[in-house]
Design a protein around this motif. Structure first.
Motif, PDB file in Angstrom:
ATOM      1  N   ALA A  46       0.832  -1.205   0.000  1.00 56.51           N
ATOM      2  CA  ALA A  46       0.000   0.000   0.000  1.00 56.51           C
ATOM      3  C   ALA A  46       0.866   1.254   0.000  1.00 56.51           C
ATOM      4  O   ALA A  46       0.601   2.202  -0.750  1.00 56.51           O
ATOM      5  CB  ALA A  46      -0.940  -0.003   1.202  1.00 56.51           C
ATOM      6  N   ASP A  47       1.920   1.254   0.810  1.00 56.47           N
ATOM      7  CA  ASP A  47       2.824   2.405   0.863  1.00 56.47           C
ATOM      8  C   ASP A  47       3.535   2.592  -0.477  1.00 56.47           C
ATOM      9  O   ASP A  47       3.656   3.714  -0.975  1.00 56.47           O
ATOM     10  CB  ASP A  47       3.847   2.218   1.983  1.00 56.47           C
ATOM     11  N   TYR A  48       4.007   1.499  -1.052  1.00 55.96           N
ATOM     12  CA  TYR A  48       4.701   1.556  -2.340  1.00 55.96           C
ATOM     13  C   TYR A  48       3.796   2.164  -3.408  1.00 55.96           C
ATOM     14  O   TYR A  48       4.192   3.077  -4.129  1.00 55.96           O
ATOM     15  CB  TYR A  48       5.147   0.152  -2.771  1.00 55.96           C
ATOM     16  N   VAL A  49       2.563   1.663  -3.518  1.00 61.58           N
ATOM     17  CA  VAL A  49       1.639   2.131  -4.551  1.00 61.58           C
ATOM     18  C   VAL A  49       1.283   3.603  -4.317  1.00 61.58           C
ATOM     19  O   VAL A  49       1.199   4.380  -5.270  1.00 61.58           O
ATOM     20  CB  VAL A  49       0.385   1.235  -4.616  1.00 61.58           C
ATOM     21  N   LYS A  50       1.119   3.984  -3.073  1.00 58.66           N
ATOM     22  CA  LYS A  50       0.836   5.395  -2.755  1.00 58.66           C
ATOM     23  C   LYS A  50       1.966   6.301  -3.263  1.00 58.66           C
ATOM     24  O   LYS A  50       1.725   7.332  -3.885  1.00 58.66           O
ATOM     25  CB  LYS A  50       0.656   5.543  -1.243  1.00 58.66           C
ATOM     26  N   ARG A  51       3.212   5.877  -3.030  1.00 60.92           N
ATOM     27  CA  ARG A  51       4.366   6.660  -3.498  1.00 60.92           C
ATOM     28  C   ARG A  51       4.470   6.651  -5.018  1.00 60.92           C
ATOM     29  O   ARG A  51       4.812   7.660  -5.640  1.00 60.92           O
ATOM     30  CB  ARG A  51       5.661   6.138  -2.869  1.00 60.92           C
ATOM     31  N   TRP A  52       4.173   5.501  -5.640  1.00 58.32           N
ATOM     32  CA  TRP A  52       4.221   5.367  -7.098  1.00 58.32           C
ATOM     33  C   TRP A  52       3.193   6.296  -7.756  1.00 58.32           C
ATOM     34  O   TRP A  52       3.514   7.031  -8.695  1.00 58.32           O
ATOM     35  CB  TRP A  52       3.986   3.892  -7.450  1.00 58.32           C
ATOM     36  N   VAL A  53       1.959   6.277  -7.255  1.00 55.02           N
ATOM     37  CA  VAL A  53       0.903   7.153  -7.788  1.00 55.02           C
ATOM     38  C   VAL A  53       1.293   8.614  -7.590  1.00 55.02           C
ATOM     39  O   VAL A  53       1.192   9.432  -8.514  1.00 55.02           O
ATOM     40  CB  VAL A  53      -0.466   6.845  -7.134  1.00 55.02           C
ATOM     41  N   THR A 113      -7.046   7.286 -10.000  1.00 53.47           N
ATOM     42  CA  THR A 113      -7.945   6.869  -8.922  1.00 53.47           C
ATOM     43  C   THR A 113      -7.703   5.388  -8.683  1.00 53.47           C
ATOM     44  O   THR A 113      -8.072   4.551  -9.511  1.00 53.47           O
ATOM     45  CB  THR A 113      -9.420   7.123  -9.304  1.00 53.47           C
ATOM     46  N   LEU A 114      -7.060   5.077  -7.563  1.00 51.96           N
ATOM     47  CA  LEU A 114      -6.706   3.701  -7.242  1.00 51.96           C
ATOM     48  C   LEU A 114      -7.962   2.895  -6.941  1.00 51.96           C
ATOM     49  O   LEU A 114      -8.798   3.294  -6.129  1.00 51.96           O
ATOM     50  CB  LEU A 114      -5.764   3.683  -6.041  1.00 51.96           C
ATOM     51  N   LEU A 115      -8.112   1.753  -7.622  1.00 50.06           N
ATOM     52  CA  LEU A 115      -9.264   0.879  -7.423  1.00 50.06           C
ATOM     53  C   LEU A 115      -8.898  -0.396  -6.664  1.00 50.06           C
ATOM     54  O   LEU A 115      -9.668  -0.865  -5.834  1.00 50.06           O
ATOM     55  CB  LEU A 115      -9.905   0.527  -8.771  1.00 50.06           C
ATOM     56  N   SER A 123       5.600  -9.617  -8.229  1.00 50.17           N
ATOM     57  CA  SER A 123       4.902  -8.569  -8.966  1.00 50.17           C
ATOM     58  C   SER A 123       3.689  -8.069  -8.200  1.00 50.17           C
ATOM     59  O   SER A 123       3.223  -8.714  -7.264  1.00 50.17           O
ATOM     60  CB  SER A 123       4.446  -9.106 -10.329  1.00 50.17           C
ATOM     61  N   ILE A 124       3.204  -6.917  -8.637  1.00 49.64           N
ATOM     62  CA  ILE A 124       1.916  -6.411  -8.191  1.00 49.64           C
ATOM     63  C   ILE A 124       1.152  -5.933  -9.426  1.00 49.64           C
ATOM     64  O   ILE A 124       1.762  -5.556 -10.441  1.00 49.64           O
ATOM     65  CB  ILE A 124       2.019  -5.265  -7.159  1.00 49.64           C
ATOM     66  N   ALA A 125      -0.158  -5.992  -9.341  1.00 48.93           N
ATOM     67  CA  ALA A 125      -1.021  -5.451 -10.394  1.00 48.93           C
ATOM     68  C   ALA A 125      -1.790  -4.297  -9.767  1.00 48.93           C
ATOM     69  O   ALA A 125      -2.445  -4.472  -8.733  1.00 48.93           O
ATOM     70  CB  ALA A 125      -1.969  -6.509 -10.919  1.00 48.93           C
ATOM     71  N   ILE A 126      -1.674  -3.138 -10.370  1.00 47.71           N
ATOM     72  CA  ILE A 126      -2.346  -1.942  -9.871  1.00 47.71           C
ATOM     73  C   ILE A 126      -3.514  -1.652 -10.811  1.00 47.71           C
ATOM     74  O   ILE A 126      -3.314  -1.438 -12.007  1.00 47.71           O
ATOM     75  CB  ILE A 126      -1.382  -0.738  -9.824  1.00 47.71           C
ATOM     76  N   HIS A 127      -4.729  -1.659 -10.265  1.00 50.68           N
ATOM     77  CA  HIS A 127      -5.933  -1.367 -11.042  1.00 50.68           C
ATOM     78  C   HIS A 127      -6.379   0.039 -10.648  1.00 50.68           C
ATOM     79  O   HIS A 127      -6.623   0.311  -9.474  1.00 50.68           O
ATOM     80  CB  HIS A 127      -7.024  -2.398 -10.736  1.00 50.68           C
ATOM     81  N   TYR A 128      -6.426   0.921 -11.647  1.00 48.44           N
ATOM     82  CA  TYR A 128      -6.795   2.303 -11.360  1.00 48.44           C
ATOM     83  C   TYR A 128      -7.562   2.895 -12.522  1.00 48.44           C
ATOM     84  O   TYR A 128      -7.571   2.361 -13.628  1.00 48.44           O
ATOM     85  CB  TYR A 128      -5.565   3.150 -11.032  1.00 48.44           C
ATOM     86  N   LYS A 129      -8.226   3.991 -12.240  1.00 48.53           N
ATOM     87  CA  LYS A 129      -8.874   4.764 -13.284  1.00 48.53           C
ATOM     88  C   LYS A 129      -7.837   5.792 -13.716  1.00 48.53           C
ATOM     89  O   LYS A 129      -7.309   6.556 -12.897  1.00 48.53           O
ATOM     90  CB  LYS A 129     -10.134   5.451 -12.748  1.00 48.53           C
ATOM     91  N   GLY A 130      -7.527   5.792 -15.007  1.00 48.73           N
ATOM     92  CA  GLY A 130      -6.442   6.619 -15.516  1.00 48.73           C
ATOM     93  C   GLY A 130      -6.852   8.034 -15.866  1.00 48.73           C
ATOM     94  O   GLY A 130      -7.945   8.502 -15.525  1.00 48.73           O
ATOM     95  N   ILE A 131      -5.975   8.690 -16.578  1.00 44.35           N
ATOM     96  CA  ILE A 131      -6.096  10.103 -16.927  1.00 44.35           C
ATOM     97  C   ILE A 131      -7.412  10.423 -17.626  1.00 44.35           C
ATOM     98  O   ILE A 131      -8.056  11.413 -17.322  1.00 44.35           O
ATOM     99  CB  ILE A 131      -4.902  10.521 -17.825  1.00 44.35           C
ATOM    100  N   THR A 132      -7.830   9.564 -18.539  1.00 44.51           N
ATOM    101  CA  THR A 132      -9.042   9.825 -19.320  1.00 44.51           C
ATOM    102  C   THR A 132     -10.277   9.148 -18.733  1.00 44.51           C
ATOM    103  O   THR A 132     -11.324   9.125 -19.359  1.00 44.51           O
ATOM    104  CB  THR A 132      -8.856   9.349 -20.776  1.00 44.51           C
TER     105      THR A 132
END
Length: 159
Positions: A46-53, A113-115, A123-132
């Motif tokens: 969670a911390d890693y993804v927060k920093r990545w986003v 927007t992290l989903l 590995s990790i898979a990050i599912h998010y709502k992107g720019i568009t």
């Protein structure tokens, strides 16, 4: 890069400081890792993804590139669109820098927007709502030091 099936598969790192905890019930003799290796926890992910986003949303190239190895391989349909390279792949940090820089120039505001975040072995898979507003699944493969060595980006079809 070589087409799938035309050559040897890339080597995957062996034991990693980024592996998740072993699944209960698996035969422990089959699971080996060096002594003292800390397994990746839900909190660390969670911390890693927060920093990545936050790095991408800041549009700070050096901050973004700090997550990736020098020999990173990055696959995305957006690469084909922005660079007119039908392979959709860039190799190496210099090429990734040029691609991300181009993306920062094209898109004025970057907001993810992290989903969900799913953890794998290395590995990790990050599912998010992107720019568009499109749904994006980005799979990051890590080396033994927790750096992204390869990334695959997937987009939902426009609605």
């Amino acid at each position: 890069p070589a087409a799938r099936g035309s050559g040897p598969e890339p080597m995957r790192p062996k034991a990693s400081t980024w592996h998740t905890d072993p699944t209960p019930g698996l035969h422990q003799a089959a699971l080996t890792r060096p002594k003292g290796v800390t397994m990746l926890t839900t909190e660390k992910t969670a911390d890693y993804v927060k920093r990545w986003v936050a790095a991408f949303e800041s549009k700070d190239l050096d901050r973004v590139l700090a997550f990736y190895t020098d020999d990173v391989i990055f696959h995305s349909p957006l690469i084909a669109r922005l660079s007119h390279d039908p392979s959709g792949t860039v190799q190496g940090k210099a090429a990734l820098r040029a691609y991300v820089k181009r993306g920062f120039e094209v898109f004025d505001h970057i907001k993810f927007t992290l989903l969900d975040v799913l953890r794998g072995v290395d590995s990790i898979a990050i599912h998010y709502k992107g720019i568009t507003g499109t749904h994006v699944a980005e799979v990051l493969f890590f080396d033994k030091d927790g750096m992204v060595r390869e990334s695959y980006v997937h987009y939902s079809s426009p609605e």
